[in-house]
Design a protein around this motif. Structure first.
Motif, PDB file in Angstrom:
ATOM      1  N   ALA A 120      40.813  36.401  37.065  1.00  0.00           N
ATOM      2  CA  ALA A 120      40.933  37.865  37.101  1.00  0.00           C
ATOM      3  C   ALA A 120      41.172  38.364  38.518  1.00  0.00           C
ATOM      4  CB  ALA A 120      39.665  38.502  36.525  1.00  0.00           C
ATOM      5  N   GLU A 121      40.533  37.743  39.501  1.00  0.00           N
ATOM      6  CA  GLU A 121      40.655  38.225  40.874  1.00  0.00           C
ATOM      7  C   GLU A 121      41.950  37.805  41.545  1.00  0.00           C
ATOM      8  OE1 GLU A 121      35.894  38.774  41.768  1.00  0.00           O
ATOM      9  OE2 GLU A 121      36.895  36.977  42.523  1.00  0.00           O
ATOM     10  N   ARG A 158      46.270  41.023  33.770  1.00  0.00           N
ATOM     11  CA  ARG A 158      44.985  40.353  33.975  1.00  0.00           C
ATOM     12  C   ARG A 158      44.393  39.834  32.671  1.00  0.00           C
ATOM     13  NH1 ARG A 158      40.384  43.664  36.973  1.00  0.00           N
ATOM     14  NH2 ARG A 158      41.495  42.922  38.831  1.00  0.00           N
ATOM     15  N   ASP A 217      46.266  44.534  27.969  1.00  0.00           N
ATOM     16  CA  ASP A 217      46.974  44.910  29.195  1.00  0.00           C
ATOM     17  C   ASP A 217      47.833  46.155  29.002  1.00  0.00           C
ATOM     18  OD1 ASP A 217      46.032  42.966  30.982  1.00  0.00           O
ATOM     19  OD2 ASP A 217      47.424  41.473  30.197  1.00  0.00           O
ATOM     20  N   SER A 254      37.090  42.711  34.023  1.00  0.00           N
ATOM     21  CA  SER A 254      37.691  43.963  34.489  1.00  0.00           C
ATOM     22  C   SER A 254      36.652  45.056  34.722  1.00  0.00           C
ATOM     23  CB  SER A 254      38.720  44.461  33.462  1.00  0.00           C
ATOM     24  OG  SER A 254      39.765  43.546  33.284  1.00  0.00           O
ATOM     25  N   GLU A 286      46.609  43.665  37.784  1.00  0.00           N
ATOM     26  CA  GLU A 286      45.939  44.348  36.676  1.00  0.00           C
ATOM     27  C   GLU A 286      46.833  44.488  35.441  1.00  0.00           C
ATOM     28  OE1 GLU A 286      44.249  48.019  37.943  1.00  0.00           O
ATOM     29  OE2 GLU A 286      42.991  47.083  39.479  1.00  0.00           O
ATOM     30  N   ASN A 343      48.339  43.571  43.007  1.00  0.00           N
ATOM     31  CA  ASN A 343      48.873  44.405  41.919  1.00  0.00           C
ATOM     32  C   ASN A 343      50.345  44.746  42.108  1.00  0.00           C
ATOM     33  OD1 ASN A 343      46.432  44.517  40.530  1.00  0.00           O
ATOM     34  ND2 ASN A 343      45.753  46.355  41.600  1.00  0.00           N
ATOM     35  N   SER A 385      44.768  37.902  39.523  1.00  0.00           N
ATOM     36  CA  SER A 385      45.767  38.431  38.604  1.00  0.00           C
ATOM     37  C   SER A 385      46.055  39.898  38.897  1.00  0.00           C
ATOM     38  CB  SER A 385      45.274  38.318  37.156  1.00  0.00           C
ATOM     39  OG  SER A 385      45.000  36.978  36.819  1.00  0.00           O
TER      40      SER A 385
END
Length: 448
Positions: free
Chosen positions: A136-137, A144, A316, A372, A141, A12, A139
């Motif tokens: 997603a894992e 994402r 986002d 998410s 947040e 992040n 990216s």
């Protein structure tokens, strides 16, 4: 003393790097080939019907067989990915739908081809939710949702390219040539993924994998960090004491899970019904030519691409569930409008674009929402089961569309009725948002 790194905070806090962009690119290619193979039977159907002399009902059985396989594949793949890893399930799924697409070339009758399409669907159904999970894992947040929706735009790219390829290949080499290409490319990609696709570092940490495996990925993700003597966590206790299925259906996630299933079921029901029957409805109800109806339907699909990217970008920046709720509400209004403007062709195409923008774009956004919503330990199961239930809606839409035509409803009445699934999906997102906000407040109070 050893240093502890929270891998989610690390991802992040950093700008999107070359390694993460490479993961997104591989995911996009997977979805392109998934889209190509998912619709491949539709492109060869006219030629197949002519050469084999089969009826529309038999052809329908072949086309729906793939959807059944996709629903089963999604339901099975999620728990496997949460137990054994995203990479192994993704590589296996790509190899699976490639091999069975190649095998479909040898079909000699409707029964064998339908069976092979079910087997192909098992691989196809696993690809989208597990690719979404992996992206997603990796990216941050803050981006994402956009990166997940960007990756899933590959589906339409693959489906559209299949049309152009089929138009060239079938007249020159016959319908098996399309299956040959649709099977060979995934097999080749699967072999590349074995060596080039990384496992999810969040998954490895959640499973207490060896420090060496985690360190090798962190060194590529953040090469400036000295990983000597470093240990890793997710910034919270892991949930190893519960299976992924128990987490998805647990008290804290149950209502969110049911609203995701309901919303995705309704959205895919509407999307597949319009994709399959919109040309017929416009032609017969509006009095347009086949070409005019095809162009209006193409605008529906094109709108979906823009909608996916726009919805992901908005998710986002604002509350994800609220963005999707408003998207489906506007989509319902656009669906209603189609039935009221059939005499104005340009306006009809514009509204069809808006319907695709909202409904297809919102459906892609729901994949980002599922990725998410669930924790790492259950993310693949949660996303995959949502997709699996959505496929049931897609299967049901084929029968619903035929029933609507049999009833002889007018075009305004048809599209007035189709407001209902759009509004109910918006309601599902509203309830999901309430549940998520309530859970977050409880978690915040517990942490004080």
């Amino acid at each position: 003393m050893s240093q502890i790194i929270d891998v989610r905070k690390l991802i992040n806090d950093r700008p999107l790097g070359r390694f993460q962009k490479w993961v997104v690119f591989l995911g996009f290619v997977i979805i392109v080939l998934d889209g190509f193979d998912a619709v491949i039977m539709g492109f060869i159907a006219p030629q197949l019907k002519m050469e084999w002399g089969i009826s529309n009902q038999e052809l329908g059985a072949i086309l729906s067989a793939g959807l059944i396989g996709q629903a089963i594949g999604a339901m099975l793949a999620g728990p496997l990915a949460d137990r054994y890893g995203r990479k192994v399930v993704l590589v296996s799924s790509v190899m699976f739908f490639g091999v069975w697409t190649l095998a479909t070339m040898a079909s000699t009758d409707v029964t064998s081809m339908a069976l092979l399409r079910v087997l192909t669907g098992l691989g196809l159904g696993a690809a989208i939710p597990n690719t979404s999970t992996l992206i997603a894992e990796y990216s941050p947040e803050r981006s994402r949702s956009f990166l997940v929706t960007l990756t899933l735009c590959g589906f339409t790219c693959g489906a559209a390219s299949g049309g152009f390829i089929s138009a060239w290949a079938i007249p020159s080499f016959g319908w098996p040539s399309v299956l040959l290409l649709g099977g060979a490319l995934p097999v080749l990609l699967a072999m590349i993924l074995v060596f080039k696709m990384p496992e999810s570092v969040s998954f490895l940490v959640s499973k207490n994998a060896s420090i060496e495996r985690i360190r090798a990925i962190i060194s590529r993700l953040a090469p400036e960090i000295d990983t000597k003597g470093v240990t890793y966590n997710l910034g919270r206790p892991t949930l190893e004491d519960r299976t992924s299925i128990r987490i998805v259906l647990s008290r804290e996630y149950r209502l969110g899970t049911y609203t995701l299933w309901t919303g995705y079921f309704l959205v895919l029901f509407l999307i597949y019904l319009l994709s399959s029957w919109l040309p017929t409805l416009i032609k017969e109800g509006g009095g347009y030519t086949v070409s005019d109806a095809a162009i209006a339907t193409a605008m529906f699909q094109i709108g979906g691409q823009g909608g996916a990217l726009s919805v992901g970008w908005l998710m986002d920046r604002w509350n994800k569930s609220r963005v999707l709720m408003l998207t489906f509400l506007f989509g319902g209004l656009a669906v209603f409008a189609i039935g009221q403007i059939t005499e104005h062709y340009v306006l009809l195409c514009s509204v069809a674009f808006c319907v695709g923008f909202c409904m297809i774009g919102g459906s892609v956004g729901m994949n980002a929402l599922a990725a998410s919503f669930y924790p790492t330990e259950a993310r693949s199961t949660g996303a995959s089961w949502m997709v699996g239930f959505g496929r049931l809606g897609a299967i049901l839409s084929a029968f619903a569309g035929a029933q609507v035509l049999a009833l002889g409803w007018s075009l305004p009445n048809v599209f007035t009725a189709l407001i209902l699934p759009a509004l109910l999906s918006a309601l599902a997102m509203y309830v999901h948002g309430l549940h998520t906000n309530s859970s977050n407040r409880i978690a915040s109070l517990s942490a004080i």
